[in-house]
Enzyme design. Sequence first.
Site, PDB file in Angstrom:
ATOM      1  N   LYS A   1     -13.054  86.710 -10.665  1.00 24.72           N
ATOM      2  CA  LYS A   1     -12.476  86.059 -11.705  1.00 24.72           C
ATOM      3  C   LYS A   1     -13.350  85.465 -12.804  1.00 24.72           C
ATOM      4  O   LYS A   1     -14.370  85.260 -12.418  1.00 24.72           O
ATOM      5  CB  LYS A   1     -11.416  84.928 -10.983  1.00 24.72           C
TER       6      LYS A   1
ATOM      7  N   TYR B   1      -0.267  91.276 -12.121  1.00 29.82           N
ATOM      8  CA  TYR B   1       0.283  90.246 -11.601  1.00 29.82           C
ATOM      9  C   TYR B   1       2.005  90.273 -11.672  1.00 29.82           C
ATOM     10  O   TYR B   1       2.626  88.940 -11.245  1.00 29.82           O
ATOM     11  CB  TYR B   1      -0.066  88.861 -11.695  1.00 29.82           C
TER      12      TYR B   1
ATOM     13  N   ASN C   1      -9.567  80.389  -8.842  1.00 36.85           N
ATOM     14  CA  ASN C   1     -10.128  80.407  -7.445  1.00 36.85           C
ATOM     15  C   ASN C   1     -11.141  81.638  -7.249  1.00 36.85           C
ATOM     16  O   ASN C   1     -11.124  82.135  -6.017  1.00 36.85           O
ATOM     17  CB  ASN C   1      -8.715  80.541  -6.343  1.00 36.85           C
TER      18      ASN C   1
ATOM     19  N   HIS D   1      -9.940  87.461  -6.319  1.00 36.75           N
ATOM     20  CA  HIS D   1      -8.411  88.068  -5.788  1.00 36.75           C
ATOM     21  C   HIS D   1      -8.775  88.969  -4.828  1.00 36.75           C
ATOM     22  O   HIS D   1     -10.036  89.931  -4.767  1.00 36.75           O
ATOM     23  CB  HIS D   1      -7.861  88.665  -7.071  1.00 36.75           C
TER      24      HIS D   1
ATOM     25  N   GLU E   1      -3.205  98.419  -5.859  1.00 37.75           N
ATOM     26  CA  GLU E   1      -3.998  97.672  -7.088  1.00 37.75           C
ATOM     27  C   GLU E   1      -5.218  98.525  -7.425  1.00 37.75           C
ATOM     28  O   GLU E   1      -5.625  98.471  -8.509  1.00 37.75           O
ATOM     29  CB  GLU E   1      -4.306  96.308  -6.349  1.00 37.75           C
TER      30      GLU E   1
HETATM   31  P1  CMP Z   1      -4.689  85.699  -6.285  1.00 37.70           P
HETATM   32  O1  CMP Z   1      -5.206  86.095  -4.978  1.00 37.70           O
HETATM   33  O2  CMP Z   1      -5.308  86.397  -7.490  1.00 37.70           O
HETATM   34  O3  CMP Z   1      -3.194  86.263  -6.428  1.00 37.70           O
HETATM   35  C1  CMP Z   1      -2.236  85.338  -7.292  1.00 37.70           C
HETATM   36  C2  CMP Z   1      -2.791  84.021  -7.867  1.00 37.70           C
HETATM   37  O4  CMP Z   1      -1.821  83.326  -8.303  1.00 37.70           O
HETATM   38  C3  CMP Z   1      -3.618  83.443  -6.830  1.00 37.70           C
HETATM   39  O5  CMP Z   1      -4.813  84.190  -6.427  1.00 37.70           O
HETATM   40  C4  CMP Z   1      -3.793  81.906  -7.367  1.00 37.70           C
HETATM   41  O6  CMP Z   1      -4.962  82.160  -8.306  1.00 37.70           O
HETATM   42  C5  CMP Z   1      -2.389  81.784  -8.343  1.00 37.70           C
HETATM   43  N1  CMP Z   1      -1.773  80.653  -8.064  1.00 37.70           N
HETATM   44  C6  CMP Z   1      -1.601  79.716  -8.606  1.00 37.70           C
HETATM   45  N2  CMP Z   1      -0.582  79.038  -8.015  1.00 37.70           N
HETATM   46  C7  CMP Z   1      -0.279  79.464  -6.888  1.00 37.70           C
HETATM   47  C8  CMP Z   1       0.672  79.312  -6.045  1.00 37.70           C
HETATM   48  N3  CMP Z   1       1.258  77.936  -5.733  1.00 37.70           N
HETATM   49  N4  CMP Z   1       0.826  80.196  -4.524  1.00 37.70           N
HETATM   50  C9  CMP Z   1      -0.031  81.369  -4.824  1.00 37.70           C
HETATM   51  N5  CMP Z   1      -0.856  81.587  -5.780  1.00 37.70           N
HETATM   52  C10 CMP Z   1      -0.902  80.958  -6.864  1.00 37.70           C
END
Ligand code: CMP
Length: 145
Positions: free
Chosen positions: A11, A51, A114, A117, A128
Site C-alpha cells: 500500500k 474493494y 496497514n 493487502h 483479485e
Molecule cells: P485490506 O486487507 O486491504 O482489506 C480491506 C481493508 O479495509 C483492510 O485491509 C483495512 O486496511 C481497511 N479497514 C479499515 N477499517 C476496517 C475494519 N474495521 N475492518 C476491516 N478492514 C478495515
Amino acid sequence: MAIERTLSILKPDALEKGAIGKIISRFESNGLKPVAIRLQHLSQREAEGFYAVHKDRPFFKDLVSFMISGPVVLMCLEGENAMQANRDLMGATDPKKAAAGTIRADFARSIDANTVHGSDSVENAKNEIAYFFRATELFAYDYKK
Ligand code: CMP
C-alpha cells in the site's frame, strides 16, 4: 501441498517509508515468489472496484482515499499454500493486534495504512489476480527443473 497463487498489494505507506524491498524480501525468504509485479497509482474507480465487497462498510471512503493517495505495488505471489502463508506473514488487519514479527506489526501505522493487502481466500485470490493482471503477465515457473 499444492502450489497456489495469491494477490499482494504493497500500500502507499509501504512506498512512502521505502519499505518495499524489505517486504518483498520477507516474501521471498518464506517461499513466496513474485510471478508478476507492477507499480501503479490506482484511480478512484480502480480502487473502488477492487474493494467493492466493502462498499457498504463505514470505512470504505477512507480506505479508497488512502489507496489512491500514492502509488502501490501490485504483485501476484506463488508458493505452497500461498494465500495463507501470505496472511501469516502480514499479521492481523489492525496493526495493533498483529503478532510481533509480522509485516503489519513492524511497518503499519493504522488499520487503513496497514502496509499490505493479501487475498483472504483461494477463490478471492483468483478474482483479485485477474482484476489486475492478464494471464500473459503471470510468469510460469517450471518446478520440474
Ligand atoms: P485490506 O486487507 O486491504 O482489506 C480491506 C481493508 O479495509 C483492510 O485491509 C483495512 O486496511 C481497511 N479497514 C479499515 N477499517 C476496517 C475494519 N474495521 N475492518 C476491516 N478492514 C478495515
